[in-house]
Write a protein that holds these residues in place. Structure first.
Motif: not given
Length: 562
Positions: A404-413
């Motif tokens: 779930i945490r991985a799916e919320r990350l974006r390249p800008e993070d």
């Protein structure tokens, strides 16, 4: 508007904050109805600021102002924003036992969902609001209750009509007929309830019912309903000039006149011309603009004014394309926000409902297994097995939270980090103790910089290593390699286990995908795949049955840690 503005200022100056708030709220609503979206939200922000000065009114007014904001956003086509507001209002209303707030939030949620094509959810929301009101007959005075029930039925009728239109476009005629039948039944019930009680809302119900009846080739019955609603309430039953209700009423008349031929096309065009002065956003750029252009096209064609008819048809096609594009964008935003909310909810549920009690049970099992006593070997073995099962459930919950945490990350993070140092940390944590049948080897190029998320890369590498340790035969090594292969960085984990068949390699990183060879819950490698996507990395799998497996991640290098 000017009178409301002056009254609001006077009330605020005299300390009558409740009346000032009321004025600001209505100023915002009227601005929204007249197409001034920026002015509408300016008034609502001013009202919110005023409400916050008094703690006794802040909570009560926050909900009312948010409902008005959701209505304005819905009318202006900002459905994703309106639905996000309604989601918050629903949570507040349900947890706080505020049924009126809950019903308002359900109504505007359903309206927005209907426009976005989520018809099942829209009908459910309207019906929930309706059943909530039916279960509490004393919640509203009888006239207000009748209007509310009529609006819920009119809303459902509109949703079923929209659903029927989409079904006809794809050739599902039988399903479309069923949807039309439902729209007709609900539209008639809504007009029955609203004809006498509400000049404003009866026009919306009538506009829906007229289209259903004309689609069923019953123009005479449509005319009867038109006359009945127009006569409801006498002079007071006429919609306000330049209002949305007036536009809906004029369009209903035009549709019936065009089908029955009881009025000359020139008269129909004259009636339709009055809509050009209405500034409501649904008339200017929404669904009523499409209905107006289509009616105008048909009237011009009947009048023999073919060049104007062709021009109007082109405007209709362009307006329809723009509206559909806008709705598609809003649906995309709403989908993304909904998924984010669901992920947050799932995360909270797993932490509180799943993981916490399992952790507690695991500690208790461990204590029982270690405690001295008269328990025999069989009892201790059973406790140990149970403890192992509970711990496995905890691990699954942890892995799911990682996904779930991985799916919320974006390249800008992501930020620059030393991947060699990160690999060292993971290897230290996962290195088998001395004397273990499987050893760990590492071959690391130092330093190696990438742009990434530390927790996610550690979890991904840990999952790959854990998977390799499970399948490495005794007397062999699991090898972790970090190498520079300009312009990329290669991170790989290898084992000498049973290997994988081609079909298993193809679905290795799908969530919940397992096999007889690679056992587990299917979450760990799915999280690795997500980590690769977030980091713009490429995954390679080199494996053959009986020859071991190597999984490689190719990440973009950052020169000199810059």
């Amino acid at each position: 508007m000017a009178w409301l503005r002056e009254r609001g200022r006077a009330c605020e100056a005299e300390g009558r904050s409740e009346e000032a708030l009321e004025c600001l709220m209505w100023l915002g609503w009227f601005a929204g109805q007249s197409g001034d979206e920026e002015g509408a939200h300016t008034h609502l922000r001013a009202a919110t600021a005023l409400a916050r000065r008094d703690p006794t009114t802040a909570d009560r007014w926050a909900g009312r102002l948010a409902v008005v904001g959701a209505e304005i956003d819905t009318d202006h086509g900002h459905h994703a924003r309106a639905l996000a507001t309604c989601r918050t209002l629903l949570e507040r209303g349900r947890t706080g036992g505020d049924e009126a707030l809950t019903r308002h939030a359900l109504f505007w949620s359903a309206t927005g969902l209907g426009h976005l094509g989520e018809h099942d959810q829209a009908v459910e929301a309207f019906e929930e609001a309706r059943q909530m009101l039916l279960s509490r007959p004393d919640a509203l005075a009888p006239p207000d209750r009748q209007v509310a029930l009529g609006r819920y039925e009119a809303g459902q009728a509109q949703v079923w009509l929209m659903r029927a239109g989409l079904l006809l476009e794809v050739g599902a005629e039988e399903a479309a007929r069923d949807a039309m039948a439902r729209a007709r039944r609900l539209g008639e019930a809504a007009c029955e309830a609203l004809a006498e009680a509400s000049p404003r809302f009866s026009q919306a119900a009538l506009f829906c019912l007229v289209r259903v009846l004309l689609e069923a080739d019953e123009p005479v019955l449509a005319r009867q309903w038109l006359l009945r609603v127009q006569a409801g309430g006498g002079a007071a039953g006429r919609p306000a000039p330049d209002s949305l209700a007036m536009a809906q009423g004029r369009l209903s008349e035009a549709l019936v006149d065009l089908r029955t031929g009881e009025a000359e096309p020139a008269l129909v065009l004259e009636r339709l011309a009055a809509l050009e002065t209405i500034a409501h956003p649904r008339v200017r750029q929404g669904d009523l603009l499409l209905a107006w252009l289509r009616c105008r096209f048909e009237a011009l064609e009947k009048a023999g004014r073919y060049e104007e008819a062709l021009h109007t048809q082109r405007r209709w096609v362009d307006a329809k394309a723009r509206l559909r594009a806008r709705l598609a964008r809003e649906h995309g935003r709403w989908t993304e926000e909904t998924m984010a909310a669901w992920r947050a909810e799932a995360q909270a549920v797993i932490r509180t409902v799943v993981r916490a009690p399992l952790e507690q049970a695991a500690r208790q099992f461990h204590a029982l297994a270690q405690a001295p006593g008269d328990a025999g070997p069989a009892d201790r073995t059973a406790v140990q097995r149970a403890s192992h099962s509970v711990q496995r459930a905890v691990d699954i919950a942890d892995q799911y939270l990682g996904v779930i945490r991985a799916e919320r990350l974006r390249p800008e993070d992501l930020s620059v980090l030393d991947l060699a140092a990160l690999v060292d940390d993971v290897c230290e944590q996962m290195a088998p103790p001395p004397g273990s049948p499987v050893r760990l080897e590492r071959r690391l190029h130092r330093p190696t910089f990438v742009r990434g998320d530390t927790a996610l890369l550690m979890r991904a590498l840990g999952n790959l290593m854990s998977n390799a340790f499970k399948h490495a035969p005794a007397g062999t090594a699991v090898t972790v390699t970090l190498a520079s292969v300009e312009p990329a960085v290669l991170l790989s984990v290898s084992d000498q286990g049973p290997g994988l068949a081609l079909d298993m390699r193809a679905r290795l990183f799908q969530r919940f995908s397992t096999s007889a060879v690679r056992k587990g819950n299917g979450l760990g490698l799915a999280m690795v795949a997500r980590a690769a996507r977030v980091h713009g990395a490429r995954i390679e799998v080199d494996s053959e049955p009986g020859c071991g497996t190597t999984v490689r991640l190719l990440l973009e290098a950052v020169p000199h840690g810059g």
